[in-house]
Motif scaffolding. Structure first.
Motif, PDB file in Angstrom:
ATOM      1  N   ALA A   1       0.850  -1.193   0.000  1.00 59.94           N
ATOM      2  CA  ALA A   1       0.000   0.000   0.000  1.00 59.94           C
ATOM      3  C   ALA A   1       0.883   1.240   0.000  1.00 59.94           C
ATOM      4  O   ALA A   1       2.006   1.234   0.532  1.00 59.94           O
ATOM      5  CB  ALA A   1      -0.923   0.004   1.217  1.00 59.94           C
ATOM      6  N   TYR A   2       0.343   2.285  -0.608  1.00 55.48           N
ATOM      7  CA  TYR A   2       1.100   3.524  -0.795  1.00 55.48           C
ATOM      8  C   TYR A   2       0.240   4.710  -0.374  1.00 55.48           C
ATOM      9  O   TYR A   2      -0.983   4.709  -0.577  1.00 55.48           O
ATOM     10  CB  TYR A   2       1.491   3.689  -2.266  1.00 55.48           C
ATOM     11  N   LEU A   3       0.915   5.719   0.161  1.00 56.70           N
ATOM     12  CA  LEU A   3       0.247   6.973   0.505  1.00 56.70           C
ATOM     13  C   LEU A   3       0.933   8.121  -0.223  1.00 56.70           C
ATOM     14  O   LEU A   3       2.157   8.114  -0.393  1.00 56.70           O
ATOM     15  CB  LEU A   3       0.310   7.234   2.012  1.00 56.70           C
ATOM     16  N   THR A   4       0.129   9.089  -0.644  1.00 56.67           N
ATOM     17  CA  THR A   4       0.683  10.360  -1.114  1.00 56.67           C
ATOM     18  C   THR A   4       0.558  11.354   0.027  1.00 56.67           C
ATOM     19  O   THR A   4      -0.520  11.496   0.622  1.00 56.67           O
ATOM     20  CB  THR A   4      -0.091  10.880  -2.341  1.00 56.67           C
ATOM     21  N   TRP A   5       1.647  12.002   0.325  1.00 54.54           N
ATOM     22  CA  TRP A   5       1.701  12.945   1.455  1.00 54.54           C
ATOM     23  C   TRP A   5       2.011  14.347   0.951  1.00 54.54           C
ATOM     24  O   TRP A   5       2.701  14.513  -0.056  1.00 54.54           O
ATOM     25  CB  TRP A   5       2.834  12.568   2.415  1.00 54.54           C
TER      26      TRP A   5
END
Ligand SMILES: CC(C)(COP(=O)(O)OP(=O)(O)OC[C@H]1O[C@@H](n2cnc3c(N)ncnc32)[C@H](O)[C@@H]1OP(=O)(O)O)[C@@H](O)C(=O)NCCC(=O)NCCS
Length: 200
Positions: A62-66
């Motif tokens: 899973a990936y997050l954009t911050w």
């Protein structure tokens, strides 16, 4: 609100705190999908969490954009993508969401193409017929990530739900002899299809 790509950062979730962040965002995701899937909160007040991973496995990432939150300056999430099928025949998107205030500004495209590039191999991405934004989005992503002419889209009936429109499947054509993806029993991972609510 525009997205300043210079201050955004995409990173894989690699600690327990960020898995919790994902679980909060997942509720916003399911809230956004609720009109499409006739979804209602369950008894505990939460929308469904089927498909929400609680940690990375060999099969799931899973990936997050911050980016800095405009009120606090603290690093804060504006988008997520969950990928599964990493050990299977095709990689897939189990969930993808962008915060409404920064939609249609390239955040989703950047995240999706980054994530797809990090997991080379055959891909299958499914979305529901009535999710028009997702359809427009994934076709644009497919052209950008796989190349025009390197993927196909097919509408497939939702198993067990003859009363709902078919899901749409985008699949890369990168195997020598193309075989439609059926590892999930034909069910769209991105959007677990539920029958429409019948009010009495
Ligand atoms: C679908 C979603 C992830 C798109 O994210 P986004 O950041 O707004 O997408 P982008 O700005 O990167 O758009 C990329 C392309 O898709 C198109 N697109 C995105 N949303 C669209 C919409 N609502 N209608 C038409 N086209 C759209 C954009 O126009 C753009 O095309 P362009 O390059 O020709 O300009 C976002 O709307 C979302 O989170 N929706 C709710 C959850 C959801 O449906 N997830 C997908 C489940 S399968």
């Amino acid at each position: 609100m525009t997205t300043d790509t210079a201050t955004t950062e995409i990173s894989a979730i690699d600690n327990d705190d960020e898995w919790v962040v994902l679980s909060w965002l997942w509720q916003s995701y399911r809230h956004d999908l609720a009109p499409v899937v006739s979804g209602l909160p369950y008894a505990d007040g939460r929308y469904q969490t089927r498909g929400l991973p609680v940690g990375a496995t060999d099969d799931v990432a899973a990936y997050l954009t911050w980016r800095p939150h405009p009120n606090t300056g603290e690093r804060a999430p504006i988008a997520f993508a969950v990928v599964d099928g990493l050990t299977g025949a095709r990689r897939s998107i189990a969930g993808m969401w962008v915060a409404p205030a920064v939609r249609q500004d390239g955040t989703g495209m950047k995240l999706a193409t980054t994530v797809i590039a990090r997991h080379p191999g055959p891909w299958a991405i499914a979305f529901q017929h009535d999710n028009h934004a997702a359809g427009a989005f994934w076709r644009r992503v497919a052209d950008a990530a796989f190349g025009a002419g390197a993927w196909r889209e097919e509408a497939r009936a939702v198993p067990g739900h003859p009363d709902v429109p078919p899901d749409h499947w985008i699949e890369t054509l990168d195997t020598e002899s193309y075989v439609p993806f059926s590892d999930r029993g034909g069910r769209a991972a991105c959007l677990a299809q539920l029958p429409p609510v019948t009010w009495t």
